[in-house]
Design a protein around this motif. Structure first.
Motif, PDB file in Angstrom:
ATOM      1  N   ARG A 106       0.833  -1.210   0.000  1.00 57.82           N
ATOM      2  CA  ARG A 106       0.000   0.000   0.000  1.00 57.82           C
ATOM      3  C   ARG A 106       0.866   1.257   0.000  1.00 57.82           C
ATOM      4  NH1 ARG A 106      -2.706  -4.087   2.489  1.00 57.82           N
ATOM      5  NH2 ARG A 106      -4.979  -4.214   2.107  1.00 57.82           N
ATOM      6  N   ILE A 107       1.955   1.222   0.743  1.00 58.52           N
ATOM      7  CA  ILE A 107       2.859   2.380   0.760  1.00 58.52           C
ATOM      8  C   ILE A 107       3.496   2.568  -0.612  1.00 58.52           C
ATOM      9  CG2 ILE A 107       4.960   3.358   1.764  1.00 58.52           C
ATOM     10  CD1 ILE A 107       4.274   1.733   4.332  1.00 58.52           C
ATOM     11  N   ARG A 108       3.907   1.486  -1.237  1.00 64.48           N
ATOM     12  CA  ARG A 108       4.537   1.594  -2.556  1.00 64.48           C
ATOM     13  C   ARG A 108       3.564   2.156  -3.591  1.00 64.48           C
ATOM     14  NH1 ARG A 108       9.569  -1.520  -3.634  1.00 64.48           N
ATOM     15  NH2 ARG A 108       8.865  -1.574  -5.788  1.00 64.48           N
ATOM     16  N   ARG A 109       2.305   1.771  -3.516  1.00 63.66           N
ATOM     17  CA  ARG A 109       1.326   2.351  -4.441  1.00 63.66           C
ATOM     18  C   ARG A 109       1.163   3.842  -4.178  1.00 63.66           C
ATOM     19  NH1 ARG A 109      -1.355  -2.729  -3.701  1.00 63.66           N
ATOM     20  NH2 ARG A 109      -2.711  -1.913  -2.047  1.00 63.66           N
ATOM     21  N   ALA A 110       1.185   4.222  -2.902  1.00 62.81           N
ATOM     22  CA  ALA A 110       1.087   5.642  -2.558  1.00 62.81           C
ATOM     23  C   ALA A 110       2.318   6.403  -3.039  1.00 62.81           C
ATOM     24  CB  ALA A 110       0.911   5.815  -1.052  1.00 62.81           C
ATOM     25  N   VAL A 111       3.489   5.795  -2.958  1.00 62.41           N
ATOM     26  CA  VAL A 111       4.715   6.404  -3.470  1.00 62.41           C
ATOM     27  C   VAL A 111       4.608   6.627  -4.973  1.00 62.41           C
ATOM     28  CG1 VAL A 111       7.163   5.984  -3.956  1.00 62.41           C
ATOM     29  CG2 VAL A 111       6.264   5.569  -1.657  1.00 62.41           C
ATOM     30  N   ALA A 112       4.109   5.629  -5.691  1.00 63.92           N
ATOM     31  CA  ALA A 112       3.973   5.750  -7.146  1.00 63.92           C
ATOM     32  C   ALA A 112       3.075   6.927  -7.503  1.00 63.92           C
ATOM     33  CB  ALA A 112       3.415   4.450  -7.727  1.00 63.92           C
ATOM     34  N   ARG A 113       1.966   7.070  -6.770  1.00 65.67           N
ATOM     35  CA  ARG A 113       1.060   8.189  -7.047  1.00 65.67           C
ATOM     36  C   ARG A 113       1.733   9.523  -6.745  1.00 65.67           C
ATOM     37  NH1 ARG A 113      -2.598   4.475  -4.629  1.00 65.67           N
ATOM     38  NH2 ARG A 113      -2.452   5.528  -2.605  1.00 65.67           N
ATOM     39  N   ALA A 114       2.470   9.576  -5.632  1.00 68.46           N
ATOM     40  CA  ALA A 114       3.135  10.826  -5.258  1.00 68.46           C
ATOM     41  C   ALA A 114       4.219  11.197  -6.265  1.00 68.46           C
ATOM     42  CB  ALA A 114       3.731  10.695  -3.858  1.00 68.46           C
ATOM     43  N   LEU A 115       4.977  10.216  -6.731  1.00 67.58           N
ATOM     44  CA  LEU A 115       6.026  10.496  -7.714  1.00 67.58           C
ATOM     45  C   LEU A 115       5.432  10.995  -9.026  1.00 67.58           C
ATOM     46  CD1 LEU A 115       8.452   7.484  -7.146  1.00 67.58           C
ATOM     47  CD2 LEU A 115       8.936   9.892  -6.672  1.00 67.58           C
ATOM     48  N   ALA A 116       4.299  10.414  -9.418  1.00 71.46           N
ATOM     49  CA  ALA A 116       3.669  10.817 -10.671  1.00 71.46           C
ATOM     50  C   ALA A 116       3.183  12.258 -10.630  1.00 71.46           C
ATOM     51  CB  ALA A 116       2.503   9.881 -10.987  1.00 71.46           C
ATOM     52  N   ALA A 117       2.969  12.785  -9.427  1.00 74.14           N
ATOM     53  CA  ALA A 117       2.444  14.148  -9.285  1.00 74.14           C
ATOM     54  C   ALA A 117       3.541  15.195  -9.095  1.00 74.14           C
ATOM     55  CB  ALA A 117       1.479  14.212  -8.095  1.00 74.14           C
ATOM     56  N   VAL A 118       4.801  14.777  -9.023  1.00 70.82           N
ATOM     57  CA  VAL A 118       5.896  15.703  -8.736  1.00 70.82           C
ATOM     58  C   VAL A 118       6.096  16.689  -9.890  1.00 70.82           C
ATOM     59  CG1 VAL A 118       8.416  15.859  -8.492  1.00 70.82           C
ATOM     60  CG2 VAL A 118       7.118  14.215  -7.127  1.00 70.82           C
ATOM     61  N   GLN A 119       6.200  17.975  -9.538  1.00 69.74           N
ATOM     62  CA  GLN A 119       6.482  19.024 -10.515  1.00 69.74           C
ATOM     63  C   GLN A 119       7.843  19.661 -10.275  1.00 69.74           C
ATOM     64  OE1 GLN A 119       4.301  19.743 -13.061  1.00 69.74           O
ATOM     65  NE2 GLN A 119       3.134  17.995 -12.280  1.00 69.74           N
ATOM     66  N   ALA A 120       8.514  19.310  -9.191  1.00 73.85           N
ATOM     67  CA  ALA A 120       9.807  19.895  -8.829  1.00 73.85           C
ATOM     68  C   ALA A 120      10.922  19.307  -9.694  1.00 73.85           C
ATOM     69  CB  ALA A 120      10.082  19.637  -7.350  1.00 73.85           C
ATOM     70  N   PRO A 121      12.111  19.929  -9.657  1.00 73.07           N
ATOM     71  CA  PRO A 121      13.226  19.412 -10.444  1.00 73.07           C
ATOM     72  C   PRO A 121      13.551  17.948 -10.156  1.00 73.07           C
ATOM     73  CG  PRO A 121      13.748  21.601  -9.614  1.00 73.07           C
ATOM     74  CD  PRO A 121      12.460  21.187  -8.968  1.00 73.07           C
ATOM     75  N   TYR A 122      13.421  17.552  -8.908  1.00 68.00           N
ATOM     76  CA  TYR A 122      13.672  16.154  -8.544  1.00 68.00           C
ATOM     77  C   TYR A 122      12.879  15.836  -7.285  1.00 68.00           C
ATOM     78  CZ  TYR A 122      16.854  17.943  -4.945  1.00 68.00           C
ATOM     79  OH  TYR A 122      17.375  18.601  -3.864  1.00 68.00           O
ATOM     80  N   ALA A 123      12.772  14.545  -6.986  1.00 66.64           N
ATOM     81  CA  ALA A 123      12.048  14.110  -5.793  1.00 66.64           C
ATOM     82  C   ALA A 123      13.018  13.517  -4.793  1.00 66.64           C
ATOM     83  CB  ALA A 123      10.987  13.080  -6.150  1.00 66.64           C
ATOM     84  N   MET A 124      12.742  13.752  -3.524  1.00 63.92           N
ATOM     85  CA  MET A 124      13.489  13.126  -2.447  1.00 63.92           C
ATOM     86  C   MET A 124      12.525  12.214  -1.696  1.00 63.92           C
ATOM     87  SD  MET A 124      16.124  14.704   0.273  1.00 63.92           S
ATOM     88  CE  MET A 124      17.349  14.660  -1.042  1.00 63.92           C
ATOM     89  N   LEU A 125      12.793  10.928  -1.763  1.00 64.11           N
ATOM     90  CA  LEU A 125      11.940   9.923  -1.156  1.00 64.11           C
ATOM     91  C   LEU A 125      12.559   9.484   0.169  1.00 64.11           C
ATOM     92  CD1 LEU A 125       9.484   8.039  -1.418  1.00 64.11           C
ATOM     93  CD2 LEU A 125      10.942   6.467  -2.728  1.00 64.11           C
ATOM     94  N   VAL A 126      11.898   9.834   1.269  1.00 67.33           N
ATOM     95  CA  VAL A 126      12.434   9.537   2.599  1.00 67.33           C
ATOM     96  C   VAL A 126      11.961   8.147   3.017  1.00 67.33           C
ATOM     97  CG1 VAL A 126      12.606  10.302   4.993  1.00 67.33           C
ATOM     98  CG2 VAL A 126      12.314  12.002   3.158  1.00 67.33           C
ATOM     99  N   GLN A 146      21.911  16.905 -12.169  1.00 68.95           N
ATOM    100  CA  GLN A 146      21.705  15.513 -12.594  1.00 68.95           C
ATOM    101  C   GLN A 146      20.308  15.287 -13.146  1.00 68.95           C
ATOM    102  OE1 GLN A 146      22.883  13.723  -8.840  1.00 68.95           O
ATOM    103  NE2 GLN A 146      24.881  13.139  -9.651  1.00 68.95           N
ATOM    104  N   ALA A 147      19.353  16.065 -12.676  1.00 65.54           N
ATOM    105  CA  ALA A 147      17.983  15.947 -13.180  1.00 65.54           C
ATOM    106  C   ALA A 147      17.775  16.740 -14.472  1.00 65.54           C
ATOM    107  CB  ALA A 147      16.997  16.424 -12.105  1.00 65.54           C
ATOM    108  N   GLY A 148      18.826  17.465 -14.902  1.00 64.53           N
ATOM    109  CA  GLY A 148      18.711  18.252 -16.122  1.00 64.53           C
ATOM    110  C   GLY A 148      18.144  19.620 -15.884  1.00 64.53           C
ATOM    111  N   ASN A 149      18.261  20.101 -14.618  1.00 63.49           N
ATOM    112  CA  ASN A 149      17.737  21.426 -14.271  1.00 63.49           C
ATOM    113  C   ASN A 149      18.826  22.193 -13.528  1.00 63.49           C
ATOM    114  OD1 ASN A 149      14.605  21.212 -14.792  1.00 63.49           O
ATOM    115  ND2 ASN A 149      15.267  19.292 -13.896  1.00 63.49           N
ATOM    116  N   ALA A 150      19.823  22.643 -14.242  1.00 62.93           N
ATOM    117  CA  ALA A 150      20.946  23.329 -13.602  1.00 62.93           C
ATOM    118  C   ALA A 150      20.458  24.599 -12.900  1.00 62.93           C
ATOM    119  CB  ALA A 150      22.003  23.692 -14.645  1.00 62.93           C
ATOM    120  N   VAL A 151      21.027  24.862 -11.721  1.00 59.75           N
ATOM    121  CA  VAL A 151      20.682  26.075 -10.974  1.00 59.75           C
ATOM    122  C   VAL A 151      21.870  27.011 -10.940  1.00 59.75           C
ATOM    123  CG1 VAL A 151      18.988  24.909  -9.530  1.00 59.75           C
ATOM    124  CG2 VAL A 151      21.355  24.973  -8.784  1.00 59.75           C
TER     125      VAL A 151
END
Length: 212
Positions: free
Chosen positions: A102-122, A207-212
């Motif tokens: 159930r947590i992994r399915r929730a992670v998949a949904r959260a990752l699919a919604a990410v709009q930031a340069p990269y995601a940090m999964l704790v 690394q995500a292709g979004n140089a700052v």
């Protein structure tokens, strides 16, 4: 553990897994990354959500462990459940069989919604869970065990013996460092932590292709 995972077409360009032992400073680090602009997904938060009242997750926990782990408000009694799984490895495995998919399915949904340069999964228990397939890099927040123990005692009011027992149930410091691509040594002052986070944030954006 469930085999289904986010595909490359439904996830950010870079997913960084953040882990570390208890009281190592994961929250302090993840908050700093979030302030820099990373999308932080905390599996501890998702783990609580999948066993909220009315969920099939809580129903499954009740079926396996009985009403003794449900409080008078219908919420999961985490203290009672924790006592059960600490005392019985089979009970812990049964709980993981309920919550991990159930947590992994929730992670998949959260990752699919990410709009930031990269995601940090704790994932606090990343070594134990073996979820490195969900991430591209692993960042370990490291602190000396003695410092973890003192922080845990101060934070949670636990005794020294209880703190030692909790630390002993987790993966070793060496095991965590063995899976690390990057390490933050959280044994210094907050300014040093800020500097290290800022450096890694810039690296991850590149690394995500979004140089700052």
């Amino acid at each position: 553990m469930e085999a289904t995972q986010p595909t490359r077409n439904h996830r950010p360009n870079l997913v960084v897994g953040l882990t570390g032992g208890i009281a190592s400073g994961k929250t302090a680090v993840s908050r700093r990354f979030e302030a820099q602009g990373a999308a932080v997904i905390d599996t501890d938060v998702l783990a609580r959500a999948v066993v909220e009242p009315g969920t099939d997750g809580l129903n499954a926990v009740r079926e396996r462990f009985g009403d003794a782990v449900i409080d008078t408000d219908g919420q999961l009694d985490r203290g009672a459940l924790r006592a059960r799984i600490f005392a019985d490895p089979d009970a812990r495995r049964d709980l993981e069989a309920i919550t991990h998919p159930r947590i992994r399915r929730a992670v998949a949904r959260a990752l699919a919604a990410v709009q930031a340069p990269y995601a940090m999964l704790v994932v606090p228990l990343l070594v134990e869970a073996g979820w490195t397939d969900l991430m591209d890099r692993v960042l370990v927040v490291d602190a000396p065990p003695a410092q973890q123990r003192e922080r845990l005692m101060a934070r949670d009011g636990t005794s020294r013996a209880e703190a030692e027992r909790i630390l002993a149930t987790q993966a070793s410091r060496d095991a965590r460092l063995a899976i690390a691509d990057d390490v933050i040594h959280n044994d210094a002052d907050p300014a040093a932590l800020d500097t290290r986070v800022a450096t890694l944030h810039a690296q991850y954006c590149r690394q995500a292709g979004n140089a700052v």
